[in-house]
Design a protein around this motif. Sequence first.
Motif, PDB file in Angstrom:
ATOM      1  N   THR A 132       1.780  -8.749  -7.519  1.00  0.00           N
ATOM      2  CA  THR A 132       2.879  -7.919  -7.450  1.00  0.00           C
ATOM      3  C   THR A 132       2.831  -6.848  -8.274  1.00  0.00           C
ATOM      4  OG1 THR A 132       3.877 -10.478  -6.921  1.00  0.00           O
ATOM      5  CG2 THR A 132       5.276  -8.913  -8.080  1.00  0.00           C
ATOM      6  N   ALA A 133       1.895  -7.371  -9.288  1.00  0.00           N
ATOM      7  CA  ALA A 133       1.911  -6.430 -10.858  1.00  0.00           C
ATOM      8  C   ALA A 133       1.278  -5.042 -10.071  1.00  0.00           C
ATOM      9  CB  ALA A 133       1.302  -6.518 -11.583  1.00  0.00           C
ATOM     10  N   ARG A 134       0.057  -5.390  -9.069  1.00  0.00           N
ATOM     11  CA  ARG A 134      -1.095  -4.210  -9.078  1.00  0.00           C
ATOM     12  C   ARG A 134      -0.314  -3.497  -7.367  1.00  0.00           C
ATOM     13  NH1 ARG A 134      -7.381  -5.788  -9.146  1.00  0.00           N
ATOM     14  NH2 ARG A 134      -7.419  -6.445 -10.756  1.00  0.00           N
ATOM     15  N   SER A 135       0.471  -4.260  -6.487  1.00  0.00           N
ATOM     16  CA  SER A 135       0.865  -3.308  -5.835  1.00  0.00           C
ATOM     17  C   SER A 135       2.261  -2.928  -6.707  1.00  0.00           C
ATOM     18  CB  SER A 135       1.823  -4.413  -4.571  1.00  0.00           C
ATOM     19  OG  SER A 135       2.918  -5.026  -5.117  1.00  0.00           O
ATOM     20  N   SER A 136       3.385  -2.801  -7.528  1.00  0.00           N
ATOM     21  CA  SER A 136       4.250  -2.290  -7.883  1.00  0.00           C
ATOM     22  C   SER A 136       4.176  -1.318  -8.756  1.00  0.00           C
ATOM     23  CB  SER A 136       5.421  -3.282  -8.420  1.00  0.00           C
ATOM     24  OG  SER A 136       4.603  -3.830  -9.367  1.00  0.00           O
ATOM     25  N   ALA A 137       2.627  -1.337  -9.167  1.00  0.00           N
ATOM     26  CA  ALA A 137       2.440   0.218 -10.068  1.00  0.00           C
ATOM     27  C   ALA A 137       2.158   1.643  -9.282  1.00  0.00           C
ATOM     28  CB  ALA A 137       1.183  -0.128 -10.331  1.00  0.00           C
ATOM     29  N   THR A 138       2.643   2.830  -9.693  1.00  0.00           N
ATOM     30  CA  THR A 138       2.964   3.379  -9.042  1.00  0.00           C
ATOM     31  C   THR A 138       1.285   4.148  -8.822  1.00  0.00           C
ATOM     32  OG1 THR A 138       2.824   4.823 -10.859  1.00  0.00           O
ATOM     33  CG2 THR A 138       4.892   4.572 -10.136  1.00  0.00           C
ATOM     34  N   PRO A 139       0.981   4.938  -7.382  1.00  0.00           N
ATOM     35  CA  PRO A 139      -0.812   4.761  -7.241  1.00  0.00           C
ATOM     36  C   PRO A 139      -0.747   6.439  -8.169  1.00  0.00           C
ATOM     37  CG  PRO A 139       0.907   5.376  -5.337  1.00  0.00           C
ATOM     38  CD  PRO A 139       1.455   4.428  -6.213  1.00  0.00           C
ATOM     39  N   LEU A 140      -2.560   6.127  -8.808  1.00  0.00           N
ATOM     40  CA  LEU A 140      -2.098   7.887  -9.001  1.00  0.00           C
ATOM     41  C   LEU A 140      -3.346   8.989  -8.360  1.00  0.00           C
ATOM     42  CD1 LEU A 140      -5.562   6.444 -12.021  1.00  0.00           C
ATOM     43  CD2 LEU A 140      -2.711   6.949 -12.131  1.00  0.00           C
TER      44      LEU A 140
END
Length: 168
Positions: A132-140
């Motif tokens: 969940t933390a990885r999917s909600s982070a803004t992509p670079l």
Amino acid sequence: MSVTLRRSRRKAPQAPTLAELKQGALKTAERLGPYAETARDTAAERLVEARKWAAPRLEDAAQAVQETVAPRVSSALAATAQRVEPVQKEAKKRGRAVAKALKGQQQKKRRRWPIALLFFALGGLIGAAVATARSSATPLPPSGLDEAVDGNGPAESDTPVNGRFSAR
């Protein structure tokens, strides 16, 4: 007269008296005394020689035992102790079970699956939280677009970005 009667009439030889024994011992001591003294002196000399000969050999043997035999024996004993230890634990466990059985008590079985299930669920929760933390982070942004955004490079070019040509 019979033969047995003649034998019984013969005089039996008498045992020597104490005085006679003492006198014979003194004569023997006088005759053998010098030989005993030289034997004692010779034995003492040879004992000293034997000690001189044996002392360095015993020291060498002791050193060899310390350097070669002792470590091997020590490692063998340690290995044996490691092999015996699990057997002792199992024997202790079985002994307790037998003692309880003789008393008429039943041994409670220890169930380990609840603990395993707890750790499995905990691992699942941690995995879900990480996902969940990885999917909600803004992509670079891709590395080729950094120049276009900064204005340092051409906005549109015919050079491929990430293996693709930019659309015009």
